[in-house]
Design a protein around this motif. Structure first.
Motif, PDB file in Angstrom:
ATOM      1  N   THR A   1       0.814  -1.210   0.000  1.00 15.62           N
ATOM      2  CA  THR A   1       0.000   0.000   0.000  1.00 15.62           C
ATOM      3  C   THR A   1       0.845   1.256   0.000  1.00 15.62           C
TER       4      THR A   1
ATOM      5  N   ALA B   1     -12.501   4.196  -9.975  1.00 19.69           N
ATOM      6  CA  ALA B   1     -12.172   3.079  -9.091  1.00 19.69           C
ATOM      7  C   ALA B   1     -10.850   3.318  -8.383  1.00 19.69           C
ATOM      8  N   GLN B   2      -9.868   3.832  -9.111  1.00 24.50           N
ATOM      9  CA  GLN B   2      -8.571   4.115  -8.496  1.00 24.50           C
ATOM     10  C   GLN B   2      -8.673   5.211  -7.445  1.00 24.50           C
TER      11      GLN B   2
ATOM     12  N   ASP C   1     -10.184   3.885  -4.363  1.00 24.31           N
ATOM     13  CA  ASP C   1      -9.289   2.955  -3.675  1.00 24.31           C
ATOM     14  C   ASP C   1      -8.027   3.638  -3.162  1.00 24.31           C
TER      15      ASP C   1
ATOM     16  N   GLU D   1      -5.614   4.959  -4.921  1.00 25.72           N
ATOM     17  CA  GLU D   1      -4.457   4.611  -5.747  1.00 25.72           C
ATOM     18  C   GLU D   1      -4.364   5.525  -6.955  1.00 25.72           C
TER      19      GLU D   1
ATOM     20  N   LYS E   1      -6.899  -4.590 -11.533  1.00 23.02           N
ATOM     21  CA  LYS E   1      -7.942  -4.994 -10.604  1.00 23.02           C
ATOM     22  C   LYS E   1      -8.759  -6.155 -11.174  1.00 23.02           C
TER      23      LYS E   1
ATOM     24  N   ASP F   1     -12.024  -7.182  -6.900  1.00 24.71           N
ATOM     25  CA  ASP F   1     -11.503  -5.883  -6.445  1.00 24.71           C
ATOM     26  C   ASP F   1     -12.517  -4.780  -6.706  1.00 24.71           C
ATOM     27  N   TRP F   2     -13.142  -4.846  -7.873  1.00 25.56           N
ATOM     28  CA  TRP F   2     -14.133  -3.823  -8.217  1.00 25.56           C
ATOM     29  C   TRP F   2     -15.300  -3.853  -7.226  1.00 25.56           C
TER      30      TRP F   2
ATOM     31  N   ARG G   1     -15.226  -4.847  -4.171  1.00 29.17           N
ATOM     32  CA  ARG G   1     -14.709  -4.311  -2.902  1.00 29.17           C
ATOM     33  C   ARG G   1     -14.681  -2.788  -2.914  1.00 29.17           C
ATOM     34  N   VAL G   2     -14.266  -2.196  -4.035  1.00 29.46           N
ATOM     35  CA  VAL G   2     -14.144  -0.747  -4.133  1.00 29.46           C
ATOM     36  C   VAL G   2     -15.513  -0.071  -4.196  1.00 29.46           C
TER      37      VAL G   2
END
Length: 464
Positions: free
Chosen positions: A2, A151-152, A155, A157, A169, A173-174, A176-177
């Motif tokens: 991270t 999405a980034q 998240d 990022e 991703k 992951d999507w 989760r975000v």
């Protein structure tokens, strides 16, 4: 990983080394590599297929290279022409020497307009100048509206790829975000896209500012050309009352025939399609007779180190049209991903331009196998493998000093004898001088069989 991810997108040298970021990217079960390979295989494969089926593909690439090189050679002239025509069409132009000037102009504009909400289309140069953070400092919330960029952003990022910000991703992951934003569905892409549409659509209508990048700016007419794979670019530039377009100064082209060729290659190299999905051509703000469009258009042209590249052996790096094809073909990028590069620009083109634009990250020129796959994939034929070697040569002073020191040591018979490894050791890492032990890792050093020549000579075993 991270903390290393959060470093990416910052200017200057990151706190960690390239080696550390590579190790972090390669750690784990291979999840990152599988996700990247899935996307890059598709994009690179489609581009390869189109090159094979496109008549005169190599001639078109050579023509594009020639046109881009000519435009960069005439850059001051074309930028002046562009600015005159943008202003003649009712827009305003600001030349920013660096990131501070660029973000300063935009934040002052936001404050003058009383703006508190902004929507953004995907733009690498706004990531480069860290515009979102500067807007937040003056109370403006900027929302990314490209699906991958959104999405980034959610998240925490930076983008991981020039074209596909979130290609690393998985569908899990999507989910989760998006879950904290109210998404209640599963891993169905259509359901997630529908949710994003419902969530983002009101943002366009409520925004005070619309901020976009510029793929190409036509000097002869003052037209700004934006290419997107989603409709968010049109909404971002047309719905809010103020449109701010931010471009690196190298994105200017002379005329429409050049635009025609570059767009044809951009779509094929970037997305593997014959022509981009959405192409928006904007010339000035809304006119009195028009029903929609922004009240104001501001074009911010960013230098931020680009002028240093002009006239240098690496000038051809400015020819880049940001298609991402070199990333898709690069074996290094496909293993370590975009965040390991520690900057918003990754892959072969990032390894070339980041050290040129900033004062750090010189080690990026070593993030390459020099296989030439990037050059073969580049639609404007930038010799990236040669520019990577140029980058290594420009910043090899310390390495040269170390090799010279080793050469001096080995010029002494006694020092040379001391470095001879006892027979049977593999690898003799302990006998490699400290500066070179990192280089020796991952390499199988030679194993000597039997006694050294000097020992045999002293025993009289060596005959004339």
């Amino acid at each position: 990983m991270t903390d290393l991810v959060r470093e990416a997108g910052t200017r200057g040298a990151p706190a960690s080394s390239l080696r550390d970021r590579e190790r972090a990217a390669l750690a784990g079960s291979g999840h990152l590599q599988v996700a990247i390979r899935r996307s890059t295989d598709n994009m690179d494969g489609r581009w390869r297929g189109l090159r094979e089926s496109l008549p005169g593909a190599e001639e078109l690439r050579e023509a594009a290279r020639s046109l881009r090189s000519a435009a960069i050679t005439r850059l001051p002239e074309l930028l002046g022409q562009l600015a005159d025509n943008v202003e003649a069409a009712g827009g305003r132009v600001f030349f920013a020497a660096d990131a501070d000037e660029a973000t300063g102009y935009i934040t002052e504009l936001a404050q003058r307009r009383g703006a508190t909400r902004a929507v953004k289309a995907k733009s690498m140069v706004t990531e480069e100048i860290q515009l979102n953070a500067r807007l937040a400092e003056v109370g403006v919330t900027a929302v990314e509206t490209d699906l991958g960029e959104w999405a980034q952003q959610l998240d925490g990022e930076p983008p991981a790829h020039i074209l596909g910000p979130a290609l690393h991703k998985t569908q899990a992951d999507w989910v989760r975000v998006l879950r904290p934003e109210g998404y209640e569905g599963g891993e169905d892409p259509d359901a997630m896209c529908a949710f994003a549409r419902r969530t983002l659509r009101p943002r366009f209508l409520d925004a005070d500012l619309g901020i976009t990048g510029v793929n190409l700016a036509v000097a002869s007419t003052g037209t700004l050309v934006m290419v997107t794979n989603e409709g968010n670019g049109r909404l971002t530039s047309g719905a809010p009352p103020v449109h701010v377009a931010v471009m690196g100064m190298e994105r200017v082209v002379a005329d429409w025939p050049e635009v025609d060729l570059l767009l044809a290659l951009l779509g094929r190299a970037g997305s593997g399609v014959n022509f981009p999905t959405y192409v928006n051509c904007l010339t000035g703000p809304r006119r009195e007779s028009e029903l929609d469009g922004p009240e104001e258009l501001h074009l911010v042209i960013v230098d931020n180190g680009r002028s240093k590249i002009l006239g240098s052996p690496s000038q051809e790096a400015l020819n880049c049209i940001r298609c991402g094809a070199c990333l898709n073909a690069c074996p290094v990028f496909r293993q370590i991903g975009g965040h390991a590069y520690g900057d918003v620009y990754s892959g072969p083109i990032g390894a070339v331009i980041v050290p040129l634009l900033s004062d750090g990250n010189h080690e990026l020129s070593h993030a390459s196998s020099l296989c030439g796959a990037c050059w073969e994939a580049c639609p404007v034929k930038i010799p990236l493998h040669e520019l990577l070697l140029e980058g290594r040569a420009q910043h090899a002073g310390s390495e040269r000093a170390l090799w010279r020191a080793w050469a001096r040591a080995w010029s002494s018979p006694r020092a040379f004898a001391l470095t001879g490894a006892p027979a049977g050791l593999r690898p003799p890492q302990a006998l490699v001088p400290p500066p070179f032990r990192e280089w020796a890792k991952g390499r199988t050093l030679p194993r000597r069989e039997g006694s050294t020549f000097r020992t045999r000579w002293a025993r009289g075993e060596v005959l004339d």
